[in-house]
Write an enzyme that holds these catalytic residues in place. Structure first.
Site, short mmCIF file in Angstrom:
data_model
loop_
_atom_site.label_atom_id
_atom_site.label_comp_id
_atom_site.label_asym_id
_atom_site.label_seq_id
_atom_site.Cartn_x
_atom_site.Cartn_y
_atom_site.Cartn_z
N LEU A 18 0.82 -1.01 -0.08
CA LEU A 18 0.00 0.10 -0.03
C LEU A 18 1.06 1.13 0.00
O LEU A 18 0.39 2.27 0.66
CB LEU A 18 -0.86 0.13 1.00
CG LEU A 18 -1.77 -1.23 1.26
CD1 LEU A 18 -2.97 -1.05 2.63
CD2 LEU A 18 -2.75 -1.40 -0.04
N LEU B 275 3.38 -7.18 -10.39
CA LEU B 275 3.21 -5.73 -10.83
C LEU B 275 3.61 -4.86 -9.78
O LEU B 275 4.18 -3.57 -10.11
CB LEU B 275 1.83 -5.35 -10.92
CG LEU B 275 1.03 -6.28 -11.94
CD1 LEU B 275 -0.54 -5.84 -12.08
CD2 LEU B 275 1.70 -6.02 -13.40
N TYR C 132 14.90 4.13 -12.98
CA TYR C 132 13.84 3.28 -13.12
C TYR C 132 13.80 2.22 -14.41
O TYR C 132 13.71 1.02 -14.25
CB TYR C 132 12.58 4.12 -13.37
CG TYR C 132 11.21 3.42 -13.61
CD1 TYR C 132 10.66 2.54 -12.79
CD2 TYR C 132 10.88 3.41 -15.06
CE1 TYR C 132 9.43 1.80 -13.00
CE2 TYR C 132 9.56 2.87 -15.27
CZ TYR C 132 9.03 1.96 -14.54
OH TYR C 132 7.88 1.55 -14.78
N1 LIG Z 1 1.27 3.07 -15.52
C1 LIG Z 1 2.45 2.82 -16.69
O1 LIG Z 1 2.17 3.45 -17.35
C2 LIG Z 1 3.26 1.75 -16.74
C3 LIG Z 1 4.13 1.73 -17.63
C4 LIG Z 1 4.93 0.58 -17.75
C5 LIG Z 1 5.15 -0.23 -16.92
N2 LIG Z 1 4.30 -0.29 -15.80
C6 LIG Z 1 4.58 -1.11 -14.66
O2 LIG Z 1 3.28 -1.69 -14.31
C7 LIG Z 1 3.28 -2.11 -12.70
C8 LIG Z 1 2.26 -1.54 -12.21
O3 LIG Z 1 2.56 -0.13 -12.36
P1 LIG Z 1 0.91 0.86 -11.88
O4 LIG Z 1 1.13 1.96 -12.87
O5 LIG Z 1 -0.31 0.18 -11.60
O6 LIG Z 1 1.77 1.55 -10.50
P2 LIG Z 1 1.05 1.73 -9.00
O7 LIG Z 1 2.03 2.60 -8.20
O8 LIG Z 1 -0.45 2.04 -9.23
O9 LIG Z 1 1.00 0.20 -8.55
C9 LIG Z 1 2.24 -0.56 -7.84
C10 LIG Z 1 1.62 -1.06 -6.61
O10 LIG Z 1 2.85 -1.86 -6.34
C11 LIG Z 1 2.78 -1.60 -4.91
N3 LIG Z 1 4.04 -1.77 -4.18
C12 LIG Z 1 5.25 -0.70 -4.56
N4 LIG Z 1 6.37 -1.13 -3.67
C13 LIG Z 1 5.88 -2.50 -3.21
C14 LIG Z 1 6.69 -3.34 -2.20
N5 LIG Z 1 7.98 -2.92 -2.08
N6 LIG Z 1 5.82 -4.36 -1.74
C15 LIG Z 1 4.55 -4.53 -2.13
N7 LIG Z 1 4.07 -3.75 -2.91
C16 LIG Z 1 4.61 -2.58 -3.35
C17 LIG Z 1 2.09 -0.21 -4.48
O11 LIG Z 1 1.51 -0.08 -3.20
C18 LIG Z 1 1.29 -0.14 -5.88
O12 LIG Z 1 -0.18 -0.72 -5.28
C19 LIG Z 1 4.53 -1.45 -12.34
O13 LIG Z 1 5.52 -2.67 -12.34
C20 LIG Z 1 5.24 -0.42 -13.34
O14 LIG Z 1 6.42 -0.41 -13.52
C21 LIG Z 1 3.45 0.74 -15.51
#
Ligand SMILES: NC(=O)c1ccc[n+]([C@@H]2O[C@H](COP(=O)([O-])OP(=O)(O)OC[C@H]3O[C@@H](n4cnc5c(N)ncnc54)[C@H](O)[C@@H]3O)[C@@H](O)[C@H]2O)c1
Length: 313
Positions: free
Chosen positions: A33, A72, A140
């Site tokens: 979270l 994720l 990143y």
């Molecule tokens: N949103 C985009 O445009 C995009 C693009 C490319 C890749 N991604 C990848 O998709 C994935 C999801 O991204 P998102 O946009 O939903 O981001 P987000 O920040 O909404 O989701 C990430 C989730 O991971 C949880 N989290 C973070 N660190 C943690 C830890 N140490 N232990 C447990 N939980 C942890 C956070 O609380 C969050 O709920 C990520 O891996 C991100 O790098 C996203």
């Protein structure tokens, strides 16, 4: 199928969890979270609040006993990665290693992990294919690229198949619009509030915008594929999850104006250092191997995002 989603309280994760549960799957969520929220946690999902880099991970994963792990959870902010590269690497590289080990120890059939267009850095030519050169321009992007090799090192030759899904620029409901959210969420929220959005640079810089529902569709397709997704070679297990289309920021802002009904000004400011000029990822490999393609037209995705944000902000 029993599907464990790390980061299932976040933007993409919560959209995935909702869809998996409505498809009849049993779903577990592990999330600390840190950027996700409890309000995003579906009440029908098994849920543990824990850090993937902490000591409780392996037991939690084996307690749930997933068929597939969808990883994720990540440190997802580029500015935060520049400020604290060690923390970024801890979560994105060592956290991913821990998830891969736990998935393997729990006997999961497959691990799908979120990677990013950021692994390519400034493209030499677009659209990028999986084998294109990779020069990430920030910690990143570096940590996402390293995480891909860590998964391969942990899982190749084991009973756990794997794939790294390189998402393009994802947008849609539940994306953060306040801090580090993507440009679609930020512009939509600003236009909804009748505030002028700011385009940094010429506005001609392009991105491959993909609706979160299409990302969910790609993950669900990858869950079901028979045979190995982890093909040979460094990029064998990597799949671009994208539209392949380039949309520049001026075009995005114009489409959003019509969607939101904002007729005020759009401001311009100096380009930000390190901003990528063009970006589009070729999705042919995912189209062929996963039997998936992005289907949401930009206007439809923007409309859904604007409707959701108008209720939330
Ligand atoms: N949103 C985009 O445009 C995009 C693009 C490319 C890749 N991604 C990848 O998709 C994935 C999801 O991204 P998102 O946009 O939903 O981001 P987000 O920040 O909404 O989701 C990430 C989730 O991971 C949880 N989290 C973070 N660190 C943690 C830890 N140490 N232990 C447990 N939980 C942890 C956070 O609380 C969050 O709920 C990520 O891996 C991100 O790098 C996203």
């Amino acid at each position: 199928m029993r599907v464990l989603v790390t980061g299932g309280a976040g933007f993409i994760g919560s959209n995935l969890v909702w869809s998996l549960l409505s498809g009849g799957h049993e779903v577990g969520i592990i999330d600390d979270l840190s950027t996700g929220s409890f309000g995003n946690v579906h009440p029908a999902a098994w849920f543990r609040t824990l850090d993937i880099t902490g000591p409780a991970l392996a037991d939690a994963v084996s307690e749930f006993g997933p068929d597939v792990v969808v990883h994720l959870a990540a440190q997802t902010s580029v500015p935060a990665s520049l400020k604290d590269p060690e923390l970024d690497r801890l979560v994105n590289v060592e956290g991913t290693r821990a998830v891969a080990r736990a998935a393997r120890a729990a006997g999961a059939r497959r691990m799908l992990s979120a990677s990013s267009a950021a692994v390519y850095g400034q493209p030499v030519a677009v659209p990028l294919i999986e084998e294109s050169e990779k020069h990430p321009c920030n910690p990143y992007g570096e940590s996402k690229l390293e995480a891909e090799s860590v998964i391969a090192a942990e899982l190749r030759g084991s009973g756990t198949d794997f794939a790294s899904l390189r998402f393009a620029n994802v947008y849609g409901p539940r994306q953060d619009w306040r801090g580090e959210g993507g440009v679609v969420a930020i512009f939509t929220a600003q236009m909804n509030a009748k505030k002028a959005p700011i385009i940094y640079g010429s506005g001609q810089q392009t991105r491959d915008f993909i609706y979160v529902g299409d990302i969910v569709g790609a993950i669900e397709a990858a869950l079901e594929v028979d045979g190995a997704l982890a093909l040979d070679g460094a990029d064998g297990p990597a799949y671009n999850i994208s539209t392949g289309l380039e949309v520049n920021l001026e075009e995005l802002a114009s489409a959003l104006r019509l969607t939101v009904g904002y007729y005020g000004p759009i401001e311009h400011a100096e380009a930000r250092e390190g901003d990528i000029g063009r970006s589009a990822l070729d999705p042919t490999k995912a189209n062929e191997r996963l039997g998936w393609s992005a289907v949401a037209p930009l206007e439809t995705g923007l409309g859904r995002t604007a409707t959701w944000l108008a209720r939330e902000q």
